[in-house]
Design a protein around this motif. Structure first.
Motif, short mmCIF file in Angstrom:
data_model
loop_
_atom_site.label_atom_id
_atom_site.label_comp_id
_atom_site.label_asym_id
_atom_site.label_seq_id
_atom_site.Cartn_x
_atom_site.Cartn_y
_atom_site.Cartn_z
N PRO A 33 3.30 -8.05 1.56
CA PRO A 33 2.26 -7.83 0.55
C PRO A 33 0.88 -7.59 1.17
CG PRO A 33 3.70 -9.59 -0.16
CD PRO A 33 4.08 -9.27 1.26
N GLY A 34 0.55 -8.32 2.23
CA GLY A 34 -0.73 -8.09 2.89
C GLY A 34 -0.78 -6.74 3.58
N ILE A 35 0.32 -6.32 4.18
CA ILE A 35 0.38 -5.03 4.85
C ILE A 35 0.20 -3.90 3.84
CG2 ILE A 35 1.88 -3.45 6.13
CD1 ILE A 35 0.79 -5.60 7.88
N ILE A 36 0.70 -4.10 2.62
CA ILE A 36 0.54 -3.07 1.58
C ILE A 36 -0.94 -2.79 1.32
CG2 ILE A 36 0.82 -2.64 -0.89
CD1 ILE A 36 3.54 -4.03 -0.71
N LEU A 37 -1.75 -3.84 1.19
CA LEU A 37 -3.18 -3.63 0.97
C LEU A 37 -3.86 -3.09 2.20
CD1 LEU A 37 -4.63 -6.42 -1.32
CD2 LEU A 37 -3.43 -4.33 -1.88
N LEU A 38 -3.40 -3.51 3.38
CA LEU A 38 -3.95 -2.98 4.62
C LEU A 38 -3.69 -1.48 4.70
CD1 LEU A 38 -5.38 -4.25 7.13
CD2 LEU A 38 -3.18 -4.14 8.28
N CYS A 39 -2.49 -1.08 4.32
CA CYS A 39 -2.11 0.33 4.30
C CYS A 39 -3.03 1.11 3.36
CB CYS A 39 -0.66 0.47 3.86
SG CYS A 39 -0.13 2.16 3.52
N ALA A 40 -3.25 0.59 2.16
CA ALA A 40 -4.13 1.26 1.20
C ALA A 40 -5.55 1.38 1.73
CB ALA A 40 -4.12 0.51 -0.13
N GLY A 41 -6.01 0.35 2.41
CA GLY A 41 -7.37 0.38 2.96
C GLY A 41 -7.53 1.42 4.04
N TYR A 42 -6.58 1.48 4.97
CA TYR A 42 -6.66 2.47 6.04
C TYR A 42 -6.56 3.88 5.48
CZ TYR A 42 -6.54 -0.76 9.98
OH TYR A 42 -6.87 -1.72 10.91
N GLY A 43 -5.70 4.06 4.47
CA GLY A 43 -5.56 5.39 3.88
C GLY A 43 -6.80 5.84 3.15
N ALA A 44 -7.46 4.91 2.45
CA ALA A 44 -8.65 5.27 1.69
C ALA A 44 -9.87 5.43 2.58
CB ALA A 44 -8.93 4.20 0.63
N ALA A 45 -9.84 4.86 3.79
CA ALA A 45 -11.00 4.92 4.67
C ALA A 45 -11.39 6.35 5.02
CB ALA A 45 -10.72 4.13 5.95
N SER A 46 -10.40 7.24 5.07
CA SER A 46 -10.71 8.63 5.41
C SER A 46 -11.56 9.30 4.34
CB SER A 46 -9.41 9.42 5.61
OG SER A 46 -8.64 9.45 4.41
N THR A 47 -11.57 8.75 3.13
CA THR A 47 -12.38 9.32 2.05
C THR A 47 -13.86 9.28 2.40
OG1 THR A 47 -10.73 8.60 0.42
CG2 THR A 47 -12.91 9.17 -0.41
#
Length: 227
Positions: A33-47
């Motif tokens: 569950p923590g990795i899921i949010l980490l994944c979303a954060g890294y993906g959104a960072a490129s925005t």
């Protein structure tokens, strides 16, 4: 990066640190569950970088001559980030299942997880978009956005907060990501949601989303001269 880095971290925590944290091999259930949010954060960072690049590359000047709403620029980045990160999240969950993650969620639980993850992606993407607008260059946007990447590490993403020092535990318990992670964990593992975690998760998401939308809209109108 949005897929590979969180996957590497999941494998690292599962196979290198997992035995020391939880010797029965069940740590992967805790960490996903923590990795899921980490994944979303890294993906959104490129925005943040993409938005900063748009603001400095001259494309906004071209948009000014077109019959389009100014909000479409930010909305386009947000929609693209949402779709991209939902796919990345599905891949990360698939890798987790391959290495031993065994969710017990019902159909309603999976729908709740998908909805909360999508909401979190919207929240973090609008926040990164605002950072990109506030930054003076793509490089500085990347640096400012990187600060947000540390939040999951000071939460219940990787270890229970009651194992932390008292002063750090207070921060972990009251920062936005902990109730979001605990809600996702309870839904995925079928253990139920403890106390008011779900309400805190939704409340934090609503508050930060509103701030991100207002901040990004104000910055865009100020920099692009559009209404």
């Amino acid at each position: 990066m949005a897929i590979v880095l969180p996957t590497i971290l999941m494998l690292l925590f599962t196979y290198v640190f997992g035995g020391a944290i939880q010797s029965d091999g069940g740590y992967v259930d805790y960490v996903v569950p923590g990795i899921i949010l980490l994944c979303a954060g890294y993906g959104a960072a490129s925005t943040a970088v993409d938005v900063a690049n748009d603001m400095t590359a001259g494309i906004i000047d071209r948009f000014r001559t077109m019959p389009m709403r100014a909000s479409a620029v930010i909305t386009g980045h947000v929609v693209a980030s949402l779709l991209r990160n939902l796919v990345a999240t599905a891949v990360v969950i698939g890798v987790g299942i391959a290495v031993g993650f065994r969710p017990e969620a019902s159909l309603g639980g999976w729908i709740g997880v998908a909805g909360l993850v999508a909401l979190y992606i919207l929240v973090i993407t609008f926040l990164f978009a605002a950072i990109g607008l506030a930054a003076s260059s793509p490089d500085s946007a990347n640096g400012y956005g990187f600060i947000l990447m540390f939040l999951p590490y000071v939460s219940s993403a990787f270890v229970p907060v009651d194992t932390m020092p008292t002063w750090l535990r207070w921060i972990a318990e009251h920062q936005p990501l902990t109730p979001i992670i605990e809600t996702i964990r309870g839904l995925l593992l079928g253990t139920g949601i403890h106390g008011t975690d779900s309400w805190w998760a939704l409340g934090w998401c609503a508050l930060i989303l509103a701030a991100g939308v207002v901040w990004s809209g104000w910055l865009f109108r100020r920099k692009a001269g559009r209404r």
